[in-house]
Every structure is written in structure tokens, then in C-alpha cells.
Design a protein around this motif. Sequence first.
Motif, PDB file in Angstrom:
ATOM      1  N   LEU A  12       0.902  -1.132  -0.183  1.00 22.18           N
ATOM      2  CA  LEU A  12      -0.034   0.018   0.095  1.00 22.18           C
ATOM      3  C   LEU A  12       0.912   1.136  -0.050  1.00 22.18           C
ATOM      4  O   LEU A  12       1.876   1.253   0.489  1.00 22.18           O
ATOM      5  CB  LEU A  12      -1.123   0.072   1.375  1.00 22.18           C
ATOM      6  N   GLU A  13       0.301   2.106  -0.216  1.00 14.24           N
ATOM      7  CA  GLU A  13       1.125   3.536  -0.772  1.00 14.24           C
ATOM      8  C   GLU A  13       0.014   4.558   0.075  1.00 14.24           C
ATOM      9  O   GLU A  13      -0.744   4.341   0.486  1.00 14.24           O
ATOM     10  CB  GLU A  13       1.190   4.294  -2.332  1.00 14.24           C
ATOM     11  N   SER A  15      -1.217   7.339  -1.280  1.00 12.75           N
ATOM     12  CA  SER A  15      -1.830   7.914  -1.338  1.00 12.75           C
ATOM     13  C   SER A  15      -3.214   6.960  -2.245  1.00 12.75           C
ATOM     14  O   SER A  15      -4.520   7.229  -2.206  1.00 12.75           O
ATOM     15  CB  SER A  15      -1.988   7.864  -3.197  1.00 12.75           C
ATOM     16  N   ASP A  16      -3.212   5.916  -1.459  1.00 12.20           N
ATOM     17  CA  ASP A  16      -3.691   4.634  -1.418  1.00 12.20           C
ATOM     18  C   ASP A  16      -5.356   5.176  -0.174  1.00 12.20           C
ATOM     19  O   ASP A  16      -6.221   4.401   0.067  1.00 12.20           O
ATOM     20  CB  ASP A  16      -3.741   2.986  -1.288  1.00 12.20           C
ATOM     21  N   ALA A  19      -9.337   5.892  -1.023  1.00 15.77           N
ATOM     22  CA  ALA A  19     -10.136   4.738  -1.217  1.00 15.77           C
ATOM     23  C   ALA A  19     -10.385   3.687  -0.060  1.00 15.77           C
ATOM     24  O   ALA A  19     -11.397   3.396   0.365  1.00 15.77           O
ATOM     25  CB  ALA A  19      -9.613   3.716  -2.407  1.00 15.77           C
ATOM     26  N   HIS A  20      -9.408   3.786   0.325  1.00 17.42           N
ATOM     27  CA  HIS A  20      -8.927   2.846   1.915  1.00 17.42           C
ATOM     28  C   HIS A  20     -10.378   3.189   2.928  1.00 17.42           C
ATOM     29  O   HIS A  20     -11.228   2.599   3.073  1.00 17.42           O
ATOM     30  CB  HIS A  20      -7.858   2.695   3.042  1.00 17.42           C
ATOM     31  N   TYR A  48      -2.733   6.985   7.815  1.00 22.56           N
ATOM     32  CA  TYR A  48      -2.073   5.701   6.998  1.00 22.56           C
ATOM     33  C   TYR A  48      -0.641   5.650   6.351  1.00 22.56           C
ATOM     34  O   TYR A  48       0.256   5.155   6.430  1.00 22.56           O
ATOM     35  CB  TYR A  48      -3.265   6.317   5.682  1.00 22.56           C
ATOM     36  N   GLY A  62      -2.232  -4.361  -0.791  1.00 23.95           N
ATOM     37  CA  GLY A  62      -3.612  -3.409  -1.740  1.00 23.95           C
ATOM     38  C   GLY A  62      -3.104  -4.373  -3.044  1.00 23.95           C
ATOM     39  O   GLY A  62      -2.695  -5.901  -3.202  1.00 23.95           O
ATOM     40  N   GLU A  64      -5.088  -4.844  -6.666  1.00 22.24           N
ATOM     41  CA  GLU A  64      -4.806  -3.649  -7.946  1.00 22.24           C
ATOM     42  C   GLU A  64      -5.264  -4.489  -8.985  1.00 22.24           C
ATOM     43  O   GLU A  64      -4.811  -5.922  -9.516  1.00 22.24           O
ATOM     44  CB  GLU A  64      -3.784  -3.373  -7.756  1.00 22.24           C
ATOM     45  N   ARG A  70      -6.106  -0.047 -11.031  1.00 16.78           N
ATOM     46  CA  ARG A  70      -6.848   0.194 -10.097  1.00 16.78           C
ATOM     47  C   ARG A  70      -7.080  -1.217  -8.576  1.00 16.78           C
ATOM     48  O   ARG A  70      -7.326  -1.585  -8.575  1.00 16.78           O
ATOM     49  CB  ARG A  70      -7.877  -0.350 -10.788  1.00 16.78           C
ATOM     50  N   LEU A  71      -6.515  -0.251  -7.648  1.00 18.66           N
ATOM     51  CA  LEU A  71      -6.398  -0.400  -6.618  1.00 18.66           C
ATOM     52  C   LEU A  71      -8.414  -0.637  -6.357  1.00 18.66           C
ATOM     53  O   LEU A  71      -8.880   0.018  -6.121  1.00 18.66           O
ATOM     54  CB  LEU A  71      -6.377   0.500  -5.010  1.00 18.66           C
TER      55      LEU A  71
END
Length: 175
Positions: A12-13, A15-16, A19-20, A48, A62, A64, A70-71
Motif C-alpha cells: 500500500l502507498e 495515496s491509497d 480509497a481505503h 495511514y 492492496g 489492484e 486500479r486499487l
Amino acid sequence: MLTGDLVRLRPLEPSDAEAHYRWNHDPDVGQWLAHSYPVSREVFVAEYADRAKNSYERTVLGVETLAGNRLIGLVVLSGAEPETGGAELDIYIGEKDCWGKGYGTEATRLICRYGFDAMRLHRIELWVADENAAAIRVYRKVGFVEEGRARDTLRRHGRWHDMILMSLLEGELKG
């Protein structure tokens, strides 16, 4: 990265986080998940980025899509212990338009294969709500078997639900 025909599992990054956060606040996605106390988006995103790094004891990846990068969800192997050769699996697909398309099945296979091959696990277990029929179908398709039941453990939709314990042993993975 662990790659199949439909999905890849990747770290995971920061930037995720958005969405989470969105998945955790969608009642359809979260209906069978364990809930924690609510936090603001700002706090969630800030924490996060400071999550613990992946380790033998807890690996979070994640899910993807290969088409579009796309995550769409998360997989977690936690509680891994070399002494017992066991770990617990958690998985969910957070993007509802991706439900029923095989992504969860492939992600489950990939993380289990990783657990058995790379982590040298012997047993992977999980808990699933008795009425989560879609998840139970996925787990059985991959080779998980029911071992037991904890009665009236999860309260959802105004009533209590049993939680089913399922497990998969090394060598039982299907597909």
C-alpha cells in the motif's frame, strides 16, 4: 508484487488512503467487517502514512486490477508465527463494481500461495459471517474447509450472526 491473470497484490502507498477510507465508510462494503470507532478523514489519512511496515507477523497488500491498475481491495495475513506455521487471512474487495468478477478469488489464491511458499506457513485460517455467502463460496473454491462456529458473535442488521472458522492447510490450495 504477486501477479495473477486478473490482479496483482502490492504494498500500500499513502495515496491509497482515500480509497481505503471510502470503503471503510460504505455500509455495503463494511457490513461484515469488524468495526472500530469512527475517525475523521484527516486523521485516517495522516495515520495511514505512518502505518507499520509489512513484516512476517503482519503483511497488508492492496489488490489492484491488471487492467487499469486500479486499487480495488485489501488482503492481510496477520498473526503469523514461525513456531506454529499459522496465520490469519482477511480480505475484502472495496469497489462494489468489482464484486463477482473473480478478483477476490484470485487475490485469495495469490496471498495463500505467498503464505505457503514464501512464508513457509502450514495453515491459514479465517473467520467469516455465516450469512456472507459470497465470501464463503470464494473460500471453498480456493480450498478452505469449515472447522467450527462461534455462535452469536457478530451483531448486524438487528440480529446476531455466527462466525464460521475456516482453514486451509499447505497442499490443499485449489487452482
